[in-house]
Design a protein around this motif. Structure first.
Motif, PDB file in Angstrom:
ATOM      1  N   LEU A 140       1.002  -1.161  -0.054  1.00  0.00           N
ATOM      2  CA  LEU A 140       0.074  -0.002   0.018  1.00  0.00           C
ATOM      3  C   LEU A 140       0.979   1.241   0.112  1.00  0.00           C
ATOM      4  O   LEU A 140       1.639   1.514   1.017  1.00  0.00           O
ATOM      5  CB  LEU A 140      -0.985   0.021   1.234  1.00  0.00           C
ATOM      6  CG  LEU A 140      -1.998  -1.091   1.195  1.00  0.00           C
ATOM      7  CD1 LEU A 140      -2.813  -1.290   2.547  1.00  0.00           C
ATOM      8  CD2 LEU A 140      -3.020  -0.889   0.079  1.00  0.00           C
ATOM      9  N   GLU A 142       1.756   5.346  -0.479  1.00  0.00           N
ATOM     10  CA  GLU A 142       1.131   6.487  -0.728  1.00  0.00           C
ATOM     11  C   GLU A 142       1.226   7.315  -2.008  1.00  0.00           C
ATOM     12  O   GLU A 142       2.063   7.158  -2.691  1.00  0.00           O
ATOM     13  CB  GLU A 142       1.915   7.538   0.310  1.00  0.00           C
ATOM     14  CG  GLU A 142       1.698   7.100   1.926  1.00  0.00           C
ATOM     15  CD  GLU A 142       2.478   7.983   2.932  1.00  0.00           C
ATOM     16  OE1 GLU A 142       2.869   9.258   2.443  1.00  0.00           O
ATOM     17  OE2 GLU A 142       2.499   7.890   4.034  1.00  0.00           O
ATOM     18  N   SER A 143       0.049   7.947  -2.268  1.00  0.00           N
ATOM     19  CA  SER A 143       0.109   8.663  -3.617  1.00  0.00           C
ATOM     20  C   SER A 143       0.878  10.024  -3.541  1.00  0.00           C
ATOM     21  O   SER A 143       1.465  10.267  -2.490  1.00  0.00           O
ATOM     22  CB  SER A 143      -1.506   9.134  -3.626  1.00  0.00           C
ATOM     23  OG  SER A 143      -1.913  10.095  -2.606  1.00  0.00           O
ATOM     24  N   SER A 148      -3.770   9.572   0.033  1.00  0.00           N
ATOM     25  CA  SER A 148      -4.321   8.072  -0.012  1.00  0.00           C
ATOM     26  C   SER A 148      -3.165   6.963  -0.323  1.00  0.00           C
ATOM     27  O   SER A 148      -2.257   7.340  -0.597  1.00  0.00           O
ATOM     28  CB  SER A 148      -5.517   8.068  -1.378  1.00  0.00           C
ATOM     29  OG  SER A 148      -4.791   8.351  -2.573  1.00  0.00           O
ATOM     30  N   LEU A 149      -3.816   5.624  -0.720  1.00  0.00           N
ATOM     31  CA  LEU A 149      -2.723   4.623  -0.740  1.00  0.00           C
ATOM     32  C   LEU A 149      -3.239   3.870  -2.072  1.00  0.00           C
ATOM     33  O   LEU A 149      -4.564   3.500  -2.205  1.00  0.00           O
ATOM     34  CB  LEU A 149      -2.976   3.682   0.449  1.00  0.00           C
ATOM     35  CG  LEU A 149      -2.565   4.320   1.683  1.00  0.00           C
ATOM     36  CD1 LEU A 149      -2.890   3.351   2.749  1.00  0.00           C
ATOM     37  CD2 LEU A 149      -0.878   4.425   1.790  1.00  0.00           C
ATOM     38  N   TRP A 150      -2.190   3.550  -2.765  1.00  0.00           N
ATOM     39  CA  TRP A 150      -2.319   2.831  -4.031  1.00  0.00           C
ATOM     40  C   TRP A 150      -2.009   1.312  -3.968  1.00  0.00           C
ATOM     41  O   TRP A 150      -0.862   1.163  -3.203  1.00  0.00           O
ATOM     42  CB  TRP A 150      -1.546   3.219  -5.181  1.00  0.00           C
ATOM     43  CG  TRP A 150      -2.083   4.590  -5.605  1.00  0.00           C
ATOM     44  CD1 TRP A 150      -1.479   5.830  -5.425  1.00  0.00           C
ATOM     45  CD2 TRP A 150      -3.331   4.708  -6.608  1.00  0.00           C
ATOM     46  NE1 TRP A 150      -2.233   6.751  -6.091  1.00  0.00           N
ATOM     47  CE2 TRP A 150      -3.445   6.205  -6.819  1.00  0.00           C
ATOM     48  CE3 TRP A 150      -4.293   3.841  -7.238  1.00  0.00           C
ATOM     49  CZ2 TRP A 150      -4.265   6.642  -7.776  1.00  0.00           C
ATOM     50  CZ3 TRP A 150      -5.287   4.478  -7.941  1.00  0.00           C
ATOM     51  CH2 TRP A 150      -5.182   6.020  -8.173  1.00  0.00           C
ATOM     52  N   GLU A 162       0.673  -2.185 -11.173  1.00  0.00           N
ATOM     53  CA  GLU A 162      -0.347  -1.170 -10.722  1.00  0.00           C
ATOM     54  C   GLU A 162      -1.653  -1.949 -11.021  1.00  0.00           C
ATOM     55  O   GLU A 162      -2.032  -2.695 -11.753  1.00  0.00           O
ATOM     56  CB  GLU A 162      -0.344   0.214 -11.565  1.00  0.00           C
ATOM     57  CG  GLU A 162       0.795   0.593 -11.795  1.00  0.00           C
ATOM     58  CD  GLU A 162       1.263   1.752 -10.588  1.00  0.00           C
ATOM     59  OE1 GLU A 162       0.722   1.821  -9.675  1.00  0.00           O
ATOM     60  OE2 GLU A 162       2.594   2.090 -10.571  1.00  0.00           O
ATOM     61  N   GLN A 166      -7.367   2.056  -4.978  1.00  0.00           N
ATOM     62  CA  GLN A 166      -7.019   3.263  -4.052  1.00  0.00           C
ATOM     63  C   GLN A 166      -7.785   3.081  -2.742  1.00  0.00           C
ATOM     64  O   GLN A 166      -8.936   2.860  -2.813  1.00  0.00           O
ATOM     65  CB  GLN A 166      -7.271   4.411  -4.787  1.00  0.00           C
ATOM     66  CG  GLN A 166      -6.648   5.815  -4.038  1.00  0.00           C
ATOM     67  CD  GLN A 166      -6.641   6.970  -5.003  1.00  0.00           C
ATOM     68  OE1 GLN A 166      -7.549   6.999  -5.735  1.00  0.00           O
ATOM     69  NE2 GLN A 166      -5.669   7.890  -4.746  1.00  0.00           N
ATOM     70  N   GLU A 215      -3.646  -2.821 -15.686  1.00  0.00           N
ATOM     71  CA  GLU A 215      -4.399  -2.171 -14.466  1.00  0.00           C
ATOM     72  C   GLU A 215      -5.932  -2.169 -14.473  1.00  0.00           C
ATOM     73  O   GLU A 215      -6.587  -2.350 -13.486  1.00  0.00           O
ATOM     74  CB  GLU A 215      -3.855  -0.485 -14.447  1.00  0.00           C
ATOM     75  CG  GLU A 215      -4.592   0.371 -13.306  1.00  0.00           C
ATOM     76  CD  GLU A 215      -3.929   1.743 -13.278  1.00  0.00           C
ATOM     77  OE1 GLU A 215      -4.598   2.487 -13.181  1.00  0.00           O
ATOM     78  OE2 GLU A 215      -2.796   1.684 -13.708  1.00  0.00           O
TER      79      GLU A 215
END
Length: 279
Positions: A140, A142-143, A148-150, A162, A166, A215
C-alpha cells in the motif's frame, strides 16, 4: 513449523510437527519473528546488541547463516526460491553503527546474495506490506499528494504492477492469501462506524499470468464489515481466517473468501493474547 514456548532461556526451539511426530529443528532467539524459507528452514529477525538494530539469520538443517543487520523497523516476508524479502526502513539509525548500511527499500536476500528490487517513495506503516504467499509482495503505497494509498504488486523479478485500486490513508492494511491473483485490504469506510472497517477483495482472472495483467483488469468486491481490532491471517489457499469479538463480547473464528464471510467456530481463549499465523 511452530515456535514452542518452554521457559525464559535465551533461545526457544522451533518444532516441525505433523500428525505422527514432532522434531526439534532449530533454536532461535525468543524475540524472533520467523518466516519459512519454503525449503525446510527458516529466516528470523531478532534484536541485536544495539537496541535500534535487528539481526537477520537463516537456519537450515545443517547450518546457520548470519545474513545482515538492519534497522529495528525492518520486517521479513516470505520470498521465492528459499529467499526472503526484507523491507528496510532506516530512519537514520545507521549513522553511528553500521559500516555498510542498506538503502531503504525492498530487498531480496539469499544466504549469500542480496538485491535491491524496489525503493518505494513511502509505504504505509503497520500493515502496508505483505507477502502474496507465492514469492511476491503486496504494497500500500502513498499517492503523490499523500492523501491516499495505491495497491501495488511487486513481483519477484522486481517488476512493479499497478492495480489501480485506491484506499484511505491511515488504518488500511493489506493481507496476502496465498495467491498472486487476489488480495484482501481491510480499510476505513464511510459505510462503517468509528470502530469498524471494511474488508475488500481485489482480484483478476487467475488464468492471466501476473506479469501480463494490466491495471484495468483488476476488480474489487466488498466482503463485509469487521471490528477494527480484528485479527487476520492467510489460509494459504486464497482466503483469510479472521478472529473477532462481537458486541456481546463473544469471540469467534470466521472464514473470509472471495464472496463473503462465514462463522466457523467459537474461540474460548483470550482474544488479546491470541496470535494468528498464516498458512
Amino acid at each position: 513449523q511452530e515456535a514452542r514456548r518452554v521457559d525464559l532461556t535465551e533461545n526457544w526451539p522451533v518444532i516441525h510437527k505433523n500428525r505422527r511426530r514432532e522434531v526439534e529443528k532449530f533454536a532461535v532467539p525468543r524475540d524472533a519473528d520467523i518466516v519459512s524459507d519454503g525449503n525446510g528452514g527458516v529466516w528470523t529477525i531478532s534484536a541485536a546488541e544495539q537496541s535500534h538494530l535487528r539481526e537477520v539469520k537463516r537456519y537450515m538443517s545443517n547450518s546457520t547463516h548470519d545474513v545482515v543487520t538492519v534497522p529495528v523497523e525492518s520486517a521479513l516476508y516470505y520470498g521465492p526460491g528459499g529467499k526472503v524479502w526484507i523491507n528496510v526502513e532506516s530512519d537514520d539509525v545507521y549513522e553511528v553503527s553500521v559500516d555498510d548500511p542498506l538503502e531503504d527499500g525492498l530487498w531480496l536476500f539469499g544466504s549469500h546474495s542480496k538485491q535491491l528490487l524496489f525503493s518505494p517513495p513511502s509505504v504505509a506503516r503497520n500493515g502496508g506490506v505483505d507477502s502474496d504467499g507465492v514469492g511476491n509482495l503486496w504494497l500500500l503505497e502513498e499517492s503523490e499528494n499523500m492523501d491516499s494509498l495505491w495497491l501495488i504488486h511487486i513481483l519477484a523479478n522486481g517488476e512493479r504492477k499497478e492495480t489501480g485500486m485506491q484506499f484511505p490513508l491511515g488504518g488500511s492494511e493489506v493481507y496476502g492469501c496465498g495467491s498472486s491473483s487476489g488480495v484482501f485490504v481491510f480499510h476505513p469506510s464511510s459505510e462503517c462506524d468509528d470502530f469498524e472497517g471494511q474488508l475488500t477483495y481485489i482480484y483478476h482472472d487467475a488464468e492471466i499470468p501476473s506479469d501480463r495483467v494490466s491495471e484495468d483488469q483488476w476488480t474489487s468486491a466488498v466482503i463485509g464489515e469487521c471490528p477494527t481490532d480484528t485479527k487476520f491471517a492467510s489460509d494459504g489457499k486464497g482466503s483469510l481466517w479472521a478472529l473477532m469479538v462481537d458486541d456481546d463480547d463473544e469471540c469467534m473464528f470466521w472464514k473470509c473468501d472471495s464472496v463473503g464471510m462465514t462463522p466457523v467456530h467459537d474461540w474460548g481463549l483470550p482474544f488479546a493474547s491470541t496470535e494468528l499465523v498464516g498458512g
